[in-house]
Design a protein around this motif. Structure first.
Motif, mmCIF file in Angstrom:
data_model
loop_
_atom_site.group_PDB
_atom_site.id
_atom_site.type_symbol
_atom_site.label_atom_id
_atom_site.label_comp_id
_atom_site.label_asym_id
_atom_site.label_seq_id
_atom_site.Cartn_x
_atom_site.Cartn_y
_atom_site.Cartn_z
ATOM 1 N N LEU A 77 0.855 -1.186 0.000
ATOM 2 C CA LEU A 77 0.000 0.000 0.000
ATOM 3 C C LEU A 77 0.893 1.239 0.000
ATOM 4 O O LEU A 77 1.712 1.420 0.904
ATOM 5 C CB LEU A 77 -0.914 0.004 1.228
ATOM 6 C CG LEU A 77 -1.876 1.194 1.370
ATOM 7 C CD1 LEU A 77 -2.895 1.208 0.230
ATOM 8 C CD2 LEU A 77 -2.594 1.127 2.729
ATOM 9 N N VAL A 78 0.744 2.093 -1.027
ATOM 10 C CA VAL A 78 1.649 3.235 -1.178
ATOM 11 C C VAL A 78 0.869 4.463 -1.633
ATOM 12 O O VAL A 78 -0.124 4.349 -2.356
ATOM 13 C CB VAL A 78 2.778 2.882 -2.194
ATOM 14 C CG1 VAL A 78 2.194 2.504 -3.543
ATOM 15 C CG2 VAL A 78 3.768 4.025 -2.352
ATOM 16 N N ARG A 79 1.316 5.620 -1.193
ATOM 17 C CA ARG A 79 0.703 6.866 -1.649
ATOM 18 C C ARG A 79 0.977 7.031 -3.147
ATOM 19 O O ARG A 79 2.108 6.870 -3.601
ATOM 20 C CB ARG A 79 1.267 8.061 -0.891
ATOM 21 C CG ARG A 79 0.909 8.100 0.579
ATOM 22 C CD ARG A 79 1.376 9.384 1.238
ATOM 23 N NE ARG A 79 1.197 9.306 2.683
ATOM 24 C CZ ARG A 79 0.053 9.583 3.309
ATOM 25 N NH1 ARG A 79 -0.997 9.989 2.596
ATOM 26 N NH2 ARG A 79 -0.046 9.483 4.618
ATOM 27 N N THR A 80 -0.047 7.374 -3.896
ATOM 28 C CA THR A 80 0.102 7.542 -5.337
ATOM 29 C C THR A 80 1.154 8.590 -5.664
ATOM 30 O O THR A 80 1.973 8.420 -6.574
ATOM 31 C CB THR A 80 -1.245 7.941 -5.964
ATOM 32 O OG1 THR A 80 -2.219 6.943 -5.657
ATOM 33 C CG2 THR A 80 -1.123 8.075 -7.472
ATOM 34 N N GLU A 81 1.152 9.680 -4.916
ATOM 35 C CA GLU A 81 2.129 10.751 -5.142
ATOM 36 C C GLU A 81 3.547 10.234 -4.958
ATOM 37 O O GLU A 81 4.456 10.555 -5.734
ATOM 38 C CB GLU A 81 1.855 11.907 -4.191
ATOM 39 C CG GLU A 81 2.801 13.084 -4.355
ATOM 40 C CD GLU A 81 2.527 14.189 -3.342
ATOM 41 O OE1 GLU A 81 3.140 15.261 -3.477
ATOM 42 O OE2 GLU A 81 1.693 13.990 -2.430
ATOM 43 N N VAL A 82 3.754 9.426 -3.918
ATOM 44 C CA VAL A 82 5.084 8.862 -3.657
ATOM 45 C C VAL A 82 5.481 7.895 -4.764
ATOM 46 O O VAL A 82 6.613 7.917 -5.264
ATOM 47 C CB VAL A 82 5.097 8.151 -2.288
ATOM 48 C CG1 VAL A 82 6.368 7.324 -2.110
ATOM 49 C CG2 VAL A 82 4.969 9.172 -1.165
ATOM 50 N N TYR A 83 4.544 7.041 -5.163
ATOM 51 C CA TYR A 83 4.793 6.080 -6.239
ATOM 52 C C TYR A 83 5.248 6.796 -7.504
ATOM 53 O O TYR A 83 6.197 6.367 -8.181
ATOM 54 C CB TYR A 83 3.518 5.279 -6.501
ATOM 55 C CG TYR A 83 3.600 4.301 -7.646
ATOM 56 C CD1 TYR A 83 4.200 3.052 -7.478
ATOM 57 C CD2 TYR A 83 3.063 4.608 -8.896
ATOM 58 C CE1 TYR A 83 4.276 2.149 -8.530
ATOM 59 C CE2 TYR A 83 3.128 3.707 -9.953
ATOM 60 C CZ TYR A 83 3.732 2.482 -9.759
ATOM 61 O OH TYR A 83 3.801 1.586 -10.804
ATOM 62 N N GLN A 84 4.602 7.888 -7.824
ATOM 63 C CA GLN A 84 4.957 8.640 -9.030
ATOM 64 C C GLN A 84 6.308 9.342 -8.880
ATOM 65 O O GLN A 84 7.107 9.392 -9.821
ATOM 66 C CB GLN A 84 3.854 9.650 -9.347
ATOM 67 C CG GLN A 84 2.539 9.009 -9.754
ATOM 68 C CD GLN A 84 1.387 10.002 -9.834
ATOM 69 O OE1 GLN A 84 1.475 11.124 -9.317
ATOM 70 N NE2 GLN A 84 0.294 9.598 -10.473
ATOM 71 N N GLN A 85 6.579 9.876 -7.699
ATOM 72 C CA GLN A 85 7.821 10.616 -7.486
ATOM 73 C C GLN A 85 9.054 9.726 -7.556
ATOM 74 O O GLN A 85 10.123 10.177 -7.981
ATOM 75 C CB GLN A 85 7.767 11.357 -6.151
ATOM 76 C CG GLN A 85 6.835 12.565 -6.160
ATOM 77 C CD GLN A 85 6.759 13.260 -4.805
ATOM 78 O OE1 GLN A 85 7.324 12.794 -3.822
ATOM 79 N NE2 GLN A 85 6.055 14.374 -4.766
ATOM 80 N N VAL A 86 8.929 8.448 -7.131
ATOM 81 C CA VAL A 86 10.088 7.544 -7.172
ATOM 82 C C VAL A 86 10.227 6.862 -8.532
ATOM 83 O O VAL A 86 11.176 6.106 -8.764
ATOM 84 C CB VAL A 86 10.013 6.488 -6.055
ATOM 85 C CG1 VAL A 86 9.942 7.155 -4.685
ATOM 86 C CG2 VAL A 86 8.836 5.517 -6.260
ATOM 87 N N GLY A 87 9.293 7.107 -9.430
ATOM 88 C CA GLY A 87 9.384 6.532 -10.767
ATOM 89 C C GLY A 87 8.545 5.290 -10.974
ATOM 90 O O GLY A 87 8.519 4.733 -12.074
ATOM 91 N N GLY A 88 7.848 4.830 -9.903
ATOM 92 C CA GLY A 88 6.974 3.683 -10.016
ATOM 93 C C GLY A 88 7.685 2.452 -10.540
ATOM 94 O O GLY A 88 8.897 2.286 -10.394
ATOM 95 N N HIS A 89 6.929 1.573 -11.180
ATOM 96 C CA HIS A 89 7.522 0.332 -11.685
ATOM 97 C C HIS A 89 8.428 0.563 -12.894
ATOM 98 O O HIS A 89 9.208 -0.326 -13.261
ATOM 99 C CB HIS A 89 6.422 -0.678 -12.017
ATOM 100 C CG HIS A 89 5.854 -1.353 -10.811
ATOM 101 N ND1 HIS A 89 4.772 -0.853 -10.111
ATOM 102 C CD2 HIS A 89 6.231 -2.470 -10.157
ATOM 103 C CE1 HIS A 89 4.505 -1.639 -9.093
ATOM 104 N NE2 HIS A 89 5.370 -2.633 -9.097
ATOM 105 N N ALA A 90 8.347 1.748 -13.492
ATOM 106 C CA ALA A 90 9.255 2.050 -14.599
ATOM 107 C C ALA A 90 10.711 2.055 -14.132
ATOM 108 O O ALA A 90 11.622 1.763 -14.902
ATOM 109 C CB ALA A 90 8.895 3.397 -15.220
ATOM 110 N N ALA A 91 10.921 2.362 -12.845
ATOM 111 C CA ALA A 91 12.278 2.408 -12.303
ATOM 112 C C ALA A 91 12.834 1.014 -12.016
ATOM 113 O O ALA A 91 14.041 0.850 -11.840
ATOM 114 C CB ALA A 91 12.298 3.252 -11.029
#
Length: 391
Positions: free
Chosen positions: A218-232
């Motif tokens: 469970l993760v904040r959407t904003e945080v997921y996007q800021q770290v690059g998500g699964h693309a990273a």
């Protein structure tokens, strides 16, 4: 001189396992969700949660998983189920469940069908990435297609998430009961997880201690996007764990709890299934390095196997440390078995289970090197590409 070396070696094994296991076990014992729910009022406005469920050829379990999510008491939920190139009835089942949900005006449920996999992505990571792009929730919950949720699971986890102002929360699920050897092997896998991930340091800002659980991330959407998500981490086999590492490396707040009353999973269908089930990720855990696997094996022989053998080779006066170690190892293994509902019946199988998992790790290394990569769900990922994209 020989006697003193044996004695000191024995006591060194006690210290080694005490540091590695005891703090994490004590943390796990006190972190059952039902014991830790905050004594606060229910939030007036619950955040919208997008539950992302990727599945490939999981027709046997996906309906139970989706229906358990639809039965959730969480008031603001959307479910995005991803049919990732399935060749069985997974996609049809998803559509049927979604249609029934729409007819009953229940949770908003979307189905995403993926037919092609880009060359630079792992299938599961790509599926979750595609779903996350469509999600509208303030929080994202990544789970697997074989997890059974208690109706209160998401609401209880979210209460803790909000109360502690976390950015990432993992739940460790209960292991549905299988055969004796199957449960013994899985319990030893949990034993390694407990000792190897420094769980007691996960809530701290020390970024070398992190966690990710495929059953419940469970993760904040904003945080997921800021770290690059699964693309990273798109070509990292350990997608769930590496998502946790990615988030922790940015110093976001992370924690874990035992969700054994909230989540249930039968990880593998048999004892041999446990051995083959770690084929994809065991060697990856050692960065695809034979050297690292060899060093880990040496530590395993010196600090785990040796205590069981030395006890029979030297007088008790020289092997007290090894005797304490064997007792401590069995106590910790039994505690993990009870925590995850394997039962005390697996305790006598500790030594045999350790050999089985060591075999599984070397088998994973051999198969990966022989194939020149990882074969998973009918797709082959070249080893040189995987190494270059390790996170």
């Amino acid at each position: 001189m020989q006697a003193s070396i044996i004695t000191y070696w024995g006591y060194a094994t006690v210290v080694f396992w005490t540091i590695l296991l005891v703090p994490s076990l004590l943390m796990m014992i006190r972190k059952r969700i039902t014991r830790c729910l905050p004594a606060t009022e229910i939030p007036e406005m619950w955040p919208l949660i997008s539950v992302i469920v990727p599945a490939k050829d999981e027709a046997e379990t996906i309906e139970l998983t989706l229906n358990s999510l639809l039965a959730s008491d969480y008031p603001r939920l959307e479910i995005i189920a991803v049919n990732d190139r399935s060749t069985d009835e997974t996609g049809e089942i998803m559509e049927r469940v979604a249609q029934a949900a729409r007819e009953q005006d229940r949770v908003n449920m979307q189905i995403v069908h993926i037919t092609d996999l880009p060359a630079d992505w792992l299938g599961k990571s790509h599926a979750m990435h595609q779903a996350a792009k469509q999600a509208t929730g303030e929080l994202l919950l990544f789970t697997d297609g074989d997890i059974i949720f208690d109706p209160k699971a998401i609401s209880e986890a979210t209460r803790i998430f909000l109360h502690q102002k976390l950015d990432h929360l993992c739940l460790l699920p209960q292991l549905a009961r299988g055969g004796l050897l199957e449960m013994a092997f899985i319990t030893f896998f949990g034993f390694l997880l407990t000792g190897g991930m420094f769980l007691w340091l996960v809530p701290t800002r020390w970024h070398f201690a992190y966690i990710g659980i495929g059953a419940f991330n469970l993760v904040r959407t904003e945080v997921y996007q800021q770290v690059g998500g699964h693309a990273a981490i798109k070509l990292d086999v350990l997608d769930d764990i590496k998502l946790g590492k990615l988030i922790k490396n940015y110093y976001y707040r992370q924690d874990f709890y035992l969700g054994i009353e909230q989540l249930k999973v039968r990880w593998q269908p048999s004892a041999w299934g446990v051995i083959t089930g770690v084929e994809k990720n065991s060697f990856a855990s050692f960065h695809y390095s034979v050297l690292w696997v060899s060093l880990a094996t040496l530590v395993f022989l010196l600090f785990f196997i040796a205590p069981f053998i030395v006890l029979f080779l030297y007088p008790l006066s020289q092997t007290i440390g090894f005797l304490i170690t064997v007792g401590l190892l069995h106590l910790c293994y039994a505690t993990i078995a009870v925590l995850f509902s394997s039962g005390l019946r697996v305790t006598p199988l500790l030594f045999f289970s350790s050999l089985a998992l060591a075999f599984a790790i070397w088998r994973s290394a051999y198969i990966t090197l022989k194939n020149g990569g990882v074969r998973w769900r009918d797709t082959i990922y070249p080893l040189d590409v995987l190494k270059k994209n390790l996170y």
